[in-house]
Design a protein around this motif. Structure first.
Motif, PDB file in Angstrom:
ATOM      1  N   PHE B   5      16.903  31.154  14.569  1.00 30.74           N
ATOM      2  CA  PHE B   5      18.353  31.229  14.494  1.00 30.74           C
ATOM      3  C   PHE B   5      18.851  32.155  15.593  1.00 30.74           C
ATOM      4  O   PHE B   5      18.161  33.079  15.995  1.00 30.74           O
ATOM      5  CB  PHE B   5      18.792  31.780  13.134  1.00 30.74           C
ATOM      6  CG  PHE B   5      18.427  30.894  11.981  1.00 30.74           C
ATOM      7  CD1 PHE B   5      18.761  29.536  11.984  1.00 30.74           C
ATOM      8  CD2 PHE B   5      17.753  31.390  10.873  1.00 30.74           C
ATOM      9  CE1 PHE B   5      18.430  28.708  10.930  1.00 30.74           C
ATOM     10  CE2 PHE B   5      17.415  30.567   9.812  1.00 30.74           C
ATOM     11  CZ  PHE B   5      17.746  29.234   9.836  1.00 30.74           C
ATOM     12  N   THR B   6      20.064  31.904  16.070  1.00 31.01           N
ATOM     13  CA  THR B   6      20.665  32.831  17.019  1.00 31.01           C
ATOM     14  C   THR B   6      21.053  34.111  16.270  1.00 31.01           C
ATOM     15  O   THR B   6      21.067  34.147  15.039  1.00 31.01           O
ATOM     16  CB  THR B   6      21.935  32.243  17.655  1.00 31.01           C
ATOM     17  OG1 THR B   6      22.890  32.038  16.605  1.00 31.01           O
ATOM     18  CG2 THR B   6      21.652  30.912  18.340  1.00 31.01           C
ATOM     19  N   GLU B   8      23.992  35.392  16.011  1.00 34.41           N
ATOM     20  CA  GLU B   8      25.204  35.146  15.219  1.00 34.41           C
ATOM     21  C   GLU B   8      24.851  34.437  13.909  1.00 34.41           C
ATOM     22  O   GLU B   8      25.386  34.762  12.850  1.00 34.41           O
ATOM     23  CB  GLU B   8      26.211  34.282  15.999  1.00 34.41           C
ATOM     24  CG  GLU B   8      26.850  34.959  17.195  1.00 34.41           C
ATOM     25  CD  GLU B   8      25.931  35.015  18.408  1.00 34.41           C
ATOM     26  OE1 GLU B   8      24.984  34.205  18.475  1.00 34.41           O
ATOM     27  OE2 GLU B   8      26.151  35.874  19.287  1.00 34.41           O
ATOM     28  N   GLN B   9      23.938  33.460  14.020  1.00 31.29           N
ATOM     29  CA  GLN B   9      23.562  32.725  12.811  1.00 31.29           C
ATOM     30  C   GLN B   9      22.870  33.646  11.810  1.00 31.29           C
ATOM     31  O   GLN B   9      23.106  33.564  10.606  1.00 31.29           O
ATOM     32  CB  GLN B   9      22.659  31.537  13.183  1.00 31.29           C
ATOM     33  CG  GLN B   9      23.425  30.424  13.896  1.00 31.29           C
ATOM     34  CD  GLN B   9      22.515  29.403  14.570  1.00 31.29           C
ATOM     35  OE1 GLN B   9      21.332  29.653  14.808  1.00 31.29           O
ATOM     36  NE2 GLN B   9      23.074  28.249  14.891  1.00 31.29           N
ATOM     37  N   ALA B  55      32.610  28.265  11.021  1.00 33.82           N
ATOM     38  CA  ALA B  55      31.332  28.324  11.736  1.00 33.82           C
ATOM     39  C   ALA B  55      30.895  26.993  12.334  1.00 33.82           C
ATOM     40  O   ALA B  55      30.458  26.955  13.482  1.00 33.82           O
ATOM     41  CB  ALA B  55      30.247  28.888  10.806  1.00 33.82           C
ATOM     42  N   PRO B  56      31.051  25.869  11.607  1.00 36.48           N
ATOM     43  CA  PRO B  56      30.502  24.624  12.174  1.00 36.48           C
ATOM     44  C   PRO B  56      31.430  23.929  13.168  1.00 36.48           C
ATOM     45  O   PRO B  56      31.136  22.801  13.559  1.00 36.48           O
ATOM     46  CB  PRO B  56      30.283  23.726  10.943  1.00 36.48           C
ATOM     47  CG  PRO B  56      30.674  24.517   9.756  1.00 36.48           C
ATOM     48  CD  PRO B  56      31.502  25.652  10.226  1.00 36.48           C
ATOM     49  N   SER B  58      33.692  23.575  16.843  1.00 34.10           N
ATOM     50  CA  SER B  58      33.673  24.002  18.244  1.00 34.10           C
ATOM     51  C   SER B  58      34.815  24.981  18.513  1.00 34.10           C
ATOM     52  O   SER B  58      35.784  25.053  17.756  1.00 34.10           O
ATOM     53  CB  SER B  58      33.809  22.789  19.150  1.00 34.10           C
ATOM     54  OG  SER B  58      35.125  22.284  19.048  1.00 34.10           O
ATOM     55  N   GLY B  66      29.816  26.759  16.459  1.00 31.73           N
ATOM     56  CA  GLY B  66      28.542  26.356  15.873  1.00 31.73           C
ATOM     57  C   GLY B  66      28.527  24.871  15.559  1.00 31.73           C
ATOM     58  O   GLY B  66      29.257  24.082  16.160  1.00 31.73           O
ATOM     59  N   ASP B  70      24.779  25.763  11.409  1.00 33.90           N
ATOM     60  CA  ASP B  70      25.555  26.778  10.686  1.00 33.90           C
ATOM     61  C   ASP B  70      25.864  26.319   9.262  1.00 33.90           C
ATOM     62  O   ASP B  70      25.781  27.099   8.313  1.00 33.90           O
ATOM     63  CB  ASP B  70      26.832  27.091  11.455  1.00 33.90           C
ATOM     64  CG  ASP B  70      26.521  27.573  12.859  1.00 33.90           C
ATOM     65  OD1 ASP B  70      26.542  28.791  13.077  1.00 33.90           O
ATOM     66  OD2 ASP B  70      26.216  26.728  13.726  1.00 33.90           O
TER      67      ASP B  70
END
Lengths: 399, 385
Positions: B5-6, B8-9, B55-56, B58, B66, B70
């Motif tokens: 995961f990044t 942020e994630q 989160a999901p 653009s 995300g 996400d």
């Protein structure tokens, strides 16, 4: 998170594919699951890879590993599976070598590793005994000190392909008075040409000679051939089993097996239509494919973890259990697919034709029953699948 | 390939996990589920404040940049906490239709409201006689001037009692079960002619039967092109299915963990029952089912943006595997808890109930096995030609 190959990985795939196309022996295409090969057939690809420096991708680079990433190793096994390649056997490359380079002396590393890499020396595994199967720690074969030698006496069994072996790694009891059975075992490398070793074939239910009994009578082995500390062999034995398990999933090969199964089921006919169009059979193939996908991504997650420095741990037990279940189901469905032509059995049967070709039934049916019988071994060896569950119970669930 | 995961994630996951731990414990959830409203709009607003609902999406749609990964992270945590608030219907489904096919005006009007929790959507697609076939629609939208008039009945619309807006699938042409002639509309729940029968579900959520009787909507209610919505619906439902798989993974992990812990505490025959090998091996099988479910959820989520056949096969494979795993883990959790597993008072039964109902959402094991098998056959045929 992503599943993409980067440009370097795509270039790597192309390089590997070209190398396999040019160098993989043509007469061994599609033979990767066969257990009835000659010594030369087993070693052919290993020797080519050894010369190229690609026979042991998982080893550390300084001992002759390739330094590939986990993704590159994944690509490597996928590409080999495309020709169903006869890969280097695990006993040297995947089993004893990691013990030698992790716990052995510099002399042992220099003596053994290069010849494992090149395929010059064949290894076998002296673990199981008639009274020590799943309960491996109860091995009774003894190694008693006599000057600078051990004198080994006992009986090992299920020694796979020992009829071809130059060397073997043996678990021997060096302290019969140890408080626990796990203590007092040593890990010893034995030249299979040493006087006192007798290898007797065991014929398995598939009719093959893959495993043996190995009898050791007053076999004198230099103490310098012990790996690691005396009486600490159980630690190395367990380390080896974890390494053995991580390669045991066989994802790429099983994917190839599913493709073959689908081809067979498209050729076989039921009520005038391809068996593959039969709903109940097709769904069994789908279930197998779906379970294989789950295994593949579980292995990829494990490899990604390893790339971050987590060694093969108890999670590799999942790969062993699920990987072997799938290998078994694959041969089971293949035998089912060929119908009654699974029955004709040719091994050792005299026939007019001097070649090994058996003229009855479709070619793809010939090995289906022996393969199915043979693959029952997979949930028994490498620590039976029940033992794997014991390992997960203890190491992961903590019960 | 990358399974990390990044940063942020990781932060989203950790802060959501903390919030659920602190404000969504089992007793609190029981109280909420039993309350008249059946959910906590203020909790939903807190999720929005955390940025979960953005989160999901653009950045150009006003989101955090995300995507499906996400949504996967959020839903796994929701599964762990048995969270009832409607992330899949409102964010994944309605948000999905809008981001894939919404006009600029539709996005402008609805996306920010979804992300800010000012507006909550439900997804009215299933019908009493349609089972899992997304094209088997009796709901009809008849052209009427520039707009449409809807008539029909949508079944078990999850989260509809909490929603102010509905995404509705309806037939604008073709025959029942035809792939063509299907359209998607945004309908105000308060529109004249919309009636609902609201009820609780067996797994602690709320749903409605939604009836449309001569409901008029404008041309601007149509998402995408008239009569060509089936591929869009399939895509969004696949995204919702992947998110549901993540929820199942979360719930399975907790049910398994509770079972292992219970087996440590519970003594019979003078010993903890977790010492019995027959139970140990079953708990190991539960563990392996859970691990494989994680793998399948990653696989399906990471393939959502690939070509249609790859995406559908991936999602169906995951739903089959996770449906089977969820049933196994749920049933074994109850069995190993013994009589206590049968009680309403213990949390484990609630995980079992949720896992059970997930199996029939967006198509059960048989449905996805059929879809997977048909797609495989199609691939083989194409390869042979």
């Amino acid at each position: 998170m992503n599943l993409d190959f980067n440009p370097e990985e795509i270039a790597f795939r192309d390089e590997v594919r070209a190398f396999i196309d040019e160098n993989y022996p043509k007469d061994l295409v599609g033979m990767g699951s066969r257990e009835d090969l000659t010594r030369e057939q087993f070693l052919a690809w290993h020797k080519i890879l050894g010369a190229k420096g690609w026979s042991a991708p998982a080893w550390p680079e300084k001992y002759g590993g390739t330094g590939w990433t986990s993704t590159q190793r994944y690509i490597w096994s996928e590409e080999n599976a495309r020709v169903d390649a006869v890969m280097p056997l695990p006993f040297g490359i995947a089993m004893v070598a990691p013990v030698i380079y992790s716990f052995g002396t510099d002399e042992q590393k220099a003596r053994f590793l290069p010849k494992i890499l090149s395929g010059e020396e064949w290894w076998c595994q002296g673990y199981s005994e008639p009274g020590a199967g799943s309960d491996l720690a109860s091995v009774k074969t003894t190694a008693v000190r006599d000057g600078d030698h051990y004198v080994i006496n006992g009986q090992k069994t299920w020694t796979t392909l020992a009829q071809h072996a130059d060397w073997g790694f043996f678990l021997c009891r060096t302290d019969p008075d140890a408080a626990k059975p796990q203590e007092g075992i040593s890990f010893i490398l034995v030249d299979m040409k040493t006087p006192g070793i007798e290898v007797r074939p065991i014929i398995t239910i598939d009719g093959g000679h893959e495993v043996n009994e190995t009898w050791l009578t007053d076999v004198r082995v230099p103490i310098a051939n012990r790996v690691g500390e005396e009486n600490k062999g159980w630690t190395y034995a367990k380390f080896l089993l974890a390494h053995e398990r991580s390669g045991i999933a066989g994802v790429a090969r099983s994917k190839r097996g599913v493709e073959k199964l689908k081809q067979i089921a498209s050729t076989e006919v039921i009520d005038g239509k391809p068996l593959m169009n039969d709903d109940s059979f097709a769904r069994k193939v789908s279930q197998l494919e779906i379970d294989l996908t789950a295994l593949e991504f579980t292995e990829l997650r494990t490899l990604a973890g390893e790339a971050q420095g987590k060694g093969p741990g108890p999670e590799s037990s999942i790969l062993k259990v699920k990987g072997t279940e799938i290998q078994q189901r694959l041969t089971e469905l293949t035998l089912e697919a060929v119908g009654t032509y699974g029955a004709p059995y040719y091994r050792g049967f005299p026939n007019d034709d001097s070649s090994n070709e058996f003229p009855i039934g479709p070619d793809y049916a010939h090995h289906s029953a022996p393969m199915y019988f043979n693959m029952r071994k997979t949930s028994i060896y490498g620590g039976s699948n029940e033992i794997q569950r014991n390992i997960i119970t203890k190491m992961i669930l903590g019960l | 390939m990358d399974f990390n995961f990044t940063e942020e994630q990781g932060m989203i996951r950790d802060s959501l996990a903390r919030l659920i731990r602190e404000q969504y414990d089992f007793d609190t959830r029981r109280g909420v589920v039993a309350s008249e409203a059946g959910w906590r709009p203020e909790m939903w607003a807190q999720f929005a404040e955390l940025g979960l609902l953005m989160a999901p999406f653009s950045e150009e749609d006003g989101g955090l940049g995300g995507g499906s990964i996400d949504a996967m992270i959020v839903m796994e945590e929701f599964g762990k906490g048995l969270v009832v608030e409607p992330f899949i219907p409102s964010v994944v489904c309605a948000g999905g239709f809008l981001k894939h096919a919404g006009s600029a005006a539709q996005k402008e009007e609805h996306l920010a409201a979804i992300m800010g929790a000012e507006s909550t959507f439900a997804f009215a697609y299933a019908e009493p006689r349609g089972r899992y076939n997304l094209a088997d629609l009796e709901t009809v939208a008849k052209k009427d001037g520039a707009g449409y008039v809807l008539n029909g009945h949508k079944a078990v619309v999850i989260g509809a009692p909490w929603a102010d807006k509905l995404i509705v699938t309806a037939r604008t042409g073709g025959d029942r079960r035809d792939a063509g002639g299907i359209s998607v509309f945004i309908v105000d729940k308060s529109a004249s002619g919309v009636t609902t029968r609201d009820y609780p579900t067996v797994d602690g959520r709320r749903a409605s039967e939604v009836y449309f009787e001569n409901v008029s909507v404008g041309a601007d209610a149509l998402i995408g092109s008239e009569g060509e919505a089936l591929p869009l619906i399939e895509r969004v439902v696949d995204e919702a299915t992947a998110a549901l798989c993540a929820e199942a993974v979360g719930a399975m992990g907790v049910a398994h963990g509770m079972t292992v812990e219970y087996s440590r505490q519970r003594k019979q025959f003078g010993t903890a029952i977790g010492k019995f090998q027959v139970l140990q091996h079953r708990m190991v099988d539960m563990f392996m089912e859970h691990e494989q479910s994680i793998s399948m959820t990653y696989m399906a989520t990471l393939k959502l943006d690939e070509d249609e056949v790859t995406r559908k096969k991936a999602v169906s494979a995951a739903k089959v595997r996770i449906g089977q795993a969820g049933r196994f883990v749920g049933q074994e959790s109850i069995q190993i808890h013994g009589g206590m597993g049968m009680t309403e008072e213990l949390a484990v039964g609630h995980y079992f109930k949720r896992l059970t109902m997930m199996n029939s959402e967006y198509g059960n094991v048989d449905h996805h096995m059929r879809r997977y098998t048909a797609l495989s056959a199609g691939e083989m045929k194409a390869a042979a030609e």
